[in-house]
Design a protein around this motif. Structure first.
Motif, PDB file in Angstrom:
ATOM      1  N   TYR A 169      40.782  41.336  22.938  1.00  0.00           N
ATOM      2  CA  TYR A 169      40.723  41.450  24.401  1.00  0.00           C
ATOM      3  C   TYR A 169      39.743  40.452  24.976  1.00  0.00           C
ATOM      4  O   TYR A 169      38.641  40.335  24.472  1.00  0.00           O
ATOM      5  CB  TYR A 169      40.290  42.866  24.801  1.00  0.00           C
ATOM      6  CG  TYR A 169      39.958  42.977  26.282  1.00  0.00           C
ATOM      7  CD1 TYR A 169      40.967  43.241  27.187  1.00  0.00           C
ATOM      8  CD2 TYR A 169      38.669  42.790  26.755  1.00  0.00           C
ATOM      9  CE1 TYR A 169      40.687  43.317  28.542  1.00  0.00           C
ATOM     10  CE2 TYR A 169      38.383  42.866  28.099  1.00  0.00           C
ATOM     11  CZ  TYR A 169      39.395  43.122  28.992  1.00  0.00           C
ATOM     12  OH  TYR A 169      39.127  43.188  30.328  1.00  0.00           O
ATOM     13  N   PRO A 170      40.079  39.792  26.056  1.00  0.00           N
ATOM     14  CA  PRO A 170      41.392  39.528  26.665  1.00  0.00           C
ATOM     15  C   PRO A 170      41.901  38.143  26.295  1.00  0.00           C
ATOM     16  O   PRO A 170      42.509  37.470  27.109  1.00  0.00           O
ATOM     17  CB  PRO A 170      41.075  39.606  28.148  1.00  0.00           C
ATOM     18  CG  PRO A 170      39.733  38.925  28.242  1.00  0.00           C
ATOM     19  CD  PRO A 170      39.013  39.324  26.947  1.00  0.00           C
ATOM     20  N   ARG A 171      41.647  37.700  25.080  1.00  0.00           N
ATOM     21  CA  ARG A 171      41.944  36.316  24.704  1.00  0.00           C
ATOM     22  C   ARG A 171      43.200  36.109  23.885  1.00  0.00           C
ATOM     23  O   ARG A 171      43.861  35.095  24.036  1.00  0.00           O
ATOM     24  CB  ARG A 171      40.762  35.720  23.935  1.00  0.00           C
ATOM     25  CG  ARG A 171      39.489  35.658  24.709  1.00  0.00           C
ATOM     26  CD  ARG A 171      39.648  34.734  25.904  1.00  0.00           C
ATOM     27  NE  ARG A 171      38.447  34.680  26.696  1.00  0.00           N
ATOM     28  CZ  ARG A 171      37.557  33.715  26.636  1.00  0.00           C
ATOM     29  NH1 ARG A 171      37.741  32.720  25.816  1.00  0.00           N
ATOM     30  NH2 ARG A 171      36.496  33.749  27.405  1.00  0.00           N
ATOM     31  N   ASP A 206      35.577  48.083  33.157  1.00  0.00           N
ATOM     32  CA  ASP A 206      35.408  46.654  32.901  1.00  0.00           C
ATOM     33  C   ASP A 206      36.755  45.935  32.796  1.00  0.00           C
ATOM     34  O   ASP A 206      36.802  44.769  32.438  1.00  0.00           O
ATOM     35  CB  ASP A 206      34.600  46.440  31.616  1.00  0.00           C
ATOM     36  CG  ASP A 206      35.287  46.983  30.375  1.00  0.00           C
ATOM     37  OD1 ASP A 206      36.370  47.591  30.499  1.00  0.00           O
ATOM     38  OD2 ASP A 206      34.734  46.804  29.285  1.00  0.00           O
ATOM     39  N   GLY A 207      37.877  46.629  33.114  1.00  0.00           N
ATOM     40  CA  GLY A 207      39.190  46.021  33.059  1.00  0.00           C
ATOM     41  C   GLY A 207      39.827  46.072  31.687  1.00  0.00           C
ATOM     42  O   GLY A 207      40.949  45.645  31.510  1.00  0.00           O
ATOM     43  N   ARG A 208      39.130  46.596  30.690  1.00  0.00           N
ATOM     44  CA  ARG A 208      39.684  46.680  29.334  1.00  0.00           C
ATOM     45  C   ARG A 208      40.822  47.685  29.276  1.00  0.00           C
ATOM     46  O   ARG A 208      40.869  48.632  30.029  1.00  0.00           O
ATOM     47  CB  ARG A 208      38.620  47.123  28.328  1.00  0.00           C
ATOM     48  CG  ARG A 208      37.685  46.051  27.954  1.00  0.00           C
ATOM     49  CD  ARG A 208      36.753  46.603  26.881  1.00  0.00           C
ATOM     50  NE  ARG A 208      35.837  45.599  26.469  1.00  0.00           N
ATOM     51  CZ  ARG A 208      36.015  44.839  25.392  1.00  0.00           C
ATOM     52  NH1 ARG A 208      37.041  44.997  24.626  1.00  0.00           N
ATOM     53  NH2 ARG A 208      35.133  43.919  25.078  1.00  0.00           N
ATOM     54  N   THR A 209      41.672  47.473  28.326  1.00  0.00           N
ATOM     55  CA  THR A 209      42.707  48.438  28.049  1.00  0.00           C
ATOM     56  C   THR A 209      42.039  49.720  27.580  1.00  0.00           C
ATOM     57  O   THR A 209      41.213  49.685  26.683  1.00  0.00           O
ATOM     58  CB  THR A 209      43.647  47.914  26.939  1.00  0.00           C
ATOM     59  OG1 THR A 209      44.210  46.681  27.403  1.00  0.00           O
ATOM     60  CG2 THR A 209      44.732  48.890  26.621  1.00  0.00           C
ATOM     61  N   SER A 222      41.402  43.861  38.349  1.00  0.00           N
ATOM     62  CA  SER A 222      41.707  44.151  36.945  1.00  0.00           C
ATOM     63  C   SER A 222      41.953  45.635  36.765  1.00  0.00           C
ATOM     64  O   SER A 222      41.072  46.441  37.024  1.00  0.00           O
ATOM     65  CB  SER A 222      40.555  43.728  36.043  1.00  0.00           C
ATOM     66  OG  SER A 222      40.418  42.338  36.066  1.00  0.00           O
ATOM     67  N   TRP A 262      46.139  40.434  30.911  1.00  0.00           N
ATOM     68  CA  TRP A 262      46.154  41.269  29.716  1.00  0.00           C
ATOM     69  C   TRP A 262      46.909  42.597  29.882  1.00  0.00           C
ATOM     70  O   TRP A 262      47.771  42.919  29.058  1.00  0.00           O
ATOM     71  CB  TRP A 262      44.716  41.507  29.260  1.00  0.00           C
ATOM     72  CG  TRP A 262      44.594  42.231  27.972  1.00  0.00           C
ATOM     73  CD1 TRP A 262      44.429  43.592  27.803  1.00  0.00           C
ATOM     74  CD2 TRP A 262      44.597  41.676  26.660  1.00  0.00           C
ATOM     75  NE1 TRP A 262      44.336  43.897  26.473  1.00  0.00           N
ATOM     76  CE2 TRP A 262      44.438  42.732  25.748  1.00  0.00           C
ATOM     77  CE3 TRP A 262      44.728  40.378  26.173  1.00  0.00           C
ATOM     78  CZ2 TRP A 262      44.393  42.539  24.378  1.00  0.00           C
ATOM     79  CZ3 TRP A 262      44.681  40.184  24.812  1.00  0.00           C
ATOM     80  CH2 TRP A 262      44.523  41.251  23.931  1.00  0.00           C
ATOM     81  N   GLU A 300      41.688  38.795  32.246  1.00  0.00           N
ATOM     82  CA  GLU A 300      41.600  40.256  32.407  1.00  0.00           C
ATOM     83  C   GLU A 300      42.690  40.811  33.318  1.00  0.00           C
ATOM     84  O   GLU A 300      43.025  41.994  33.218  1.00  0.00           O
ATOM     85  CB  GLU A 300      40.220  40.644  32.971  1.00  0.00           C
ATOM     86  CG  GLU A 300      39.071  40.338  32.048  1.00  0.00           C
ATOM     87  CD  GLU A 300      38.589  38.882  32.096  1.00  0.00           C
ATOM     88  OE1 GLU A 300      37.721  38.540  31.265  1.00  0.00           O
ATOM     89  OE2 GLU A 300      39.079  38.077  32.929  1.00  0.00           O
ATOM     90  N   ARG A 301      43.234  40.001  34.212  1.00  0.00           N
ATOM     91  CA  ARG A 301      44.325  40.466  35.079  1.00  0.00           C
ATOM     92  C   ARG A 301      45.689  40.271  34.430  1.00  0.00           C
ATOM     93  O   ARG A 301      46.652  40.923  34.819  1.00  0.00           O
ATOM     94  CB  ARG A 301      44.270  39.754  36.427  1.00  0.00           C
ATOM     95  CG  ARG A 301      43.161  40.295  37.282  1.00  0.00           C
ATOM     96  CD  ARG A 301      43.349  40.222  38.780  1.00  0.00           C
ATOM     97  NE  ARG A 301      44.270  39.289  39.320  1.00  0.00           N
ATOM     98  CZ  ARG A 301      43.950  38.333  40.202  1.00  0.00           C
ATOM     99  NH1 ARG A 301      42.701  38.173  40.584  1.00  0.00           N
ATOM    100  NH2 ARG A 301      44.875  37.554  40.684  1.00  0.00           N
TER     101      ARG A 301
END
Length: 170
Positions: A82-84, A161-164, A156, A22, A19-20
């Protein structure tokens, strides 16, 4: 891709969760964050970004990551999980895969794989020659640049939640 003429896999361990990493990966491109590599060669001499920029976080399949000074030519975003993982490419010629594998100790194994096939056109031959000569040095520097930035960012970025952040429909 069937029968690539160039096939290279590179990986690095990063002391941060996926997550950091991505958001740094999402914002790459000429006239965006750069490529975290040799800026004189791959970002028109501008320094690659040292911070997450919200305006560069809205990336989706179908978008193009700019690789030319005018921003009109680049590599297409085929998929994002995300985030894989993220897959970029050019139809029939190139795939560029990014995979972020979380490790039990909280680190991430960041893997990239480029597969390309020469087509007998001047642009394809030039791109293939560049890959053969510059890939090792440029990708090595890019991976190290991604690692440095992700390890230095303490939290993140992005949404709660740290998502784009999602692209608006407007």
């Amino acid at each position: 891709m069937r029968s690539p003429t160039f096939n290279a896999t590179r990986a690095i361990s990063v002391g941060a969760p996926p997550e950091r990493i991505w958001p740094w990966l999402v914002q790459v491109g000429v006239r965006r964050a750069g490529w975290y590599s040799y800026d004189l060669l791959d970002n028109l001499g501008r320094p690659s970004a040292r911070q997450i920029r919200p305006e560069w976080q809205a990336l989706e399949p179908g978008d193009t990551l700019p690789m030319s000074p005018d921003g009109k030519h680049g590599i297409n975003v085929y998929s994002m999980d995300y985030p894989r993982s993220m897959v970029w490419g050019t139809p029939g010629d190139t795939t560029w895969v990014w995979q972020l594998d979380p490790q039990p100790d909280g680190t991430t194994r960041l893997l990239t794989r480029i597969r390309s096939r020469i087509r007998w056109s001047p642009a394809s031959i030039a791109f293939s020659a560049l890959l053969e000569v510059a890939d090792f040095w440029m990708i090595r520097k890019m991976l190290a640049g991604l690692r440095e930035r992700a390890e230095q960012s303490g939290t993140s970025p992005g949404g709660e939640d740290g998502r784009t952040p999602a692209r608006s429909a407007s």
